[in-house]
Design a protein around this motif. Structure first.
Motif, short mmCIF file in Angstrom:
data_model
loop_
_atom_site.label_atom_id
_atom_site.label_comp_id
_atom_site.label_asym_id
_atom_site.label_seq_id
_atom_site.Cartn_x
_atom_site.Cartn_y
_atom_site.Cartn_z
N HIS A 188 39.84 37.02 50.52
CA HIS A 188 38.87 38.14 49.77
C HIS A 188 39.54 39.04 49.14
O HIS A 188 39.56 39.73 49.59
N ARG A 189 39.88 38.86 47.70
CA ARG A 189 40.56 39.99 46.79
C ARG A 189 41.58 40.31 48.19
O ARG A 189 42.19 41.86 47.29
N GLY A 190 42.54 39.75 47.80
CA GLY A 190 43.21 40.15 49.37
C GLY A 190 42.99 40.93 50.48
O GLY A 190 41.38 39.91 50.82
N ARG A 195 41.04 42.15 38.68
CA ARG A 195 40.12 43.26 38.42
C ARG A 195 38.42 42.26 39.57
O ARG A 195 38.69 41.08 38.34
N HIS A 196 37.29 43.02 40.14
CA HIS A 196 36.20 42.00 40.15
C HIS A 196 35.55 42.15 39.17
O HIS A 196 35.18 40.76 38.75
N GLU A 197 35.68 42.50 38.42
CA GLU A 197 34.71 42.89 36.88
C GLU A 197 35.87 43.54 35.97
O GLU A 197 36.12 44.29 36.35
N VAL A 207 41.45 26.92 40.42
CA VAL A 207 41.24 28.11 40.22
C VAL A 207 39.72 28.24 40.13
O VAL A 207 38.74 27.22 39.92
N GLN A 208 39.11 29.46 40.18
CA GLN A 208 37.50 28.97 40.49
C GLN A 208 36.58 29.78 39.08
O GLN A 208 37.53 30.74 38.33
N SER A 209 35.24 29.28 38.89
CA SER A 209 34.51 30.15 38.42
C SER A 209 32.70 30.24 38.73
O SER A 209 32.80 29.02 39.12
O1 G3P Z 1 35.84 33.53 44.40
C1 G3P Z 1 34.70 33.25 45.72
C2 G3P Z 1 34.06 34.53 45.93
O2 G3P Z 1 34.95 35.54 45.24
C3 G3P Z 1 33.52 34.82 44.84
O3 G3P Z 1 32.24 36.12 45.25
O4 G3P Z 1 31.81 38.09 43.77
O5 G3P Z 1 33.89 38.19 44.97
O6 G3P Z 1 33.86 36.90 43.04
P1 G3P Z 1 32.88 37.19 44.60
#
Ligand code: G3P
Length: 368
Positions: free
Chosen positions: A53-55, A94-96, A224-226
């Protein structure tokens, strides 16, 4: 036992279709062929997966090349970058889109006048936004740990790493595939509808990159996710690639059997908040699993919930050890309990812990 993650093909045709897929260029299939259901599909990579998750974000500032490289070394099956655009149309990890929480932008006087307030998906946010910066400007920033109170050790890396482009993430992932040829990549598009509204079509940017690199097609190792059904559907329309419909804690409506029927029309998997699979009760402890995994599997959808984190601060009551929120609790037992729900993969900030948990889970499965 580990299972195989499906592509969407009927068993009697699988061998012939595999041969065809190897011999002819991939082309988008008709919707019915692309979504016949999980039962008759061809294997891609064994499940359940360890998804970084995010690396390996428990050990390095999230969404840095260092975090992704460490995740590969920790034997993750899947690497997850989140993606937002720059003003000049580059996707960055980036996450956001607000940059203040994970970079040093707030310490840069040259960007002080970029601080502003926006409403993003109905939420008022103040800070510095990726879409207001060129890539060249983004490249002058350095990543910082998002949760220094919980991960003080990670702050030693603050200021070391650039913000990577999606292209750079792809290069690190390709290097990782030399070590693990089955390594998957699961990019997530953030705020697709919002970016469309300001003229930045992130679905099209991602689709173009995947096509240019030959990463489209039913056997593509990129998924791909969304969270936004509109964005997920658009990706499914634009490029022949597998899609995950993420389901946040606020999207209960997407967990019903009727909603899953619709999701199965365009997606291959759901990525629900873990609480939709293994709820936390009023007493703060993990409760009985819900029927969501079975309901999704019945419709041919894989299930990859998020997010496991090993610190006491993030574990349900009963799995914590001592009172220090920064210390690891009994993560192994909890992670094994999550695999035991039948999920096809789990996101974790601690891919090394999750790998060990999968080994423990599989050992337990083999016992008579
Ligand atoms: O993509 C799965 C998970 O990472 C979703 O949660 O908030 O870390 O993007 P978030």
């Amino acid at each position: 036992m580990r299972r195989t993650a499906p592509l969407r093909r009927r068993p009697a045709l699988a061998a012939a279709l595999l041969l065809l897929a190897l011999l002819v260029p991939a082309a988008p299939a008709a919707a019915d062929d692309r979504h016949p259901g999980r039962g008759g599909e061809e294997s891609l990579v064994e499940t359940p997966w360890v998804i970084a998750h995010r690396g390996a974000s428990a050990y390095r500032p999230e969404h840095t090349l260092a975090a992704y490289r460490l995740a590969v070394r920790q034997r993750a099956d899947v690497i997850e970058p989140d993606l937002v655009p720059t003003s000049d149309g580059h996707l960055i990890a980036r996450h956001e889109n607000e940059l203040g929480g994970t970079t040093d932008v707030d310490e840069r006087p040259e960007f002080a006048d970029r601080r502003t307030t926006k409403v993003i998906d109905g939420v008022r946010v103040t800070g510095w936004f990726a879409e207001d910066f060129t890539l060249a400007e983004i490249k002058t920033l350095r990543a910082e740990e998002r949760i220094p109170d919980i991960r003080p050790r990670n702050t030693r890396y603050d200021g070391r790493y650039e913000i990577p482009t999606f292209e750079e993430v792809l290069e690190v992932w390709e290097q990782g595939r030399r070590r693990n040829r089955d390594l998957l990549l699961i990019p997530e598009l953030k705020h697709g509808g919002y970016f469309d509204s300001i003229g930045l079509d992130t679905e099209a940017m991602l689709a173009a990159t995947l096509r240019e690199r030959g990463l489209d097609g039913r056997r593509s190792p990129v998924i791909v996710q969304s969270f936004e059904p509109g964005s997920a559907r658009e990706v499914d329309r634009l490029v022949d690639v597998r899609v995950v419909q993420l389901i946040s804690g606020a999207q209960r409506e997407l967990t019903t059997p009727g909603a899953l029927d619709e999701v199965a029309e365009y997606a291959d998997a759901i990525g629900p908040d873990l609480r939709w699979v293994l709820p936390i009760g009023a007493d703060g402890r993990a409760d009985e699993p819900t029927p969501l995994v079975a309901d999704a599997h019945d419709r041919g959808l894989l299930v990859t919930p998020y997010t496991l984190r090993s610190e006491n601060a993030h574990l349900p009551d009963g799995y914590d050890i001592g009172a220090d929120p920064t210390r690891y609790g009994d993560y192994l037992d909890y992670y094994v309990a999550v695999y035991a729900t039948g999920v096809d993969g789990v996101f974790s900030d601690n891919p090394d812990h999750l790998y060990r948990a999968r080994e423990a889970y599989e050992r337990a499965q083999r016992r008579p």
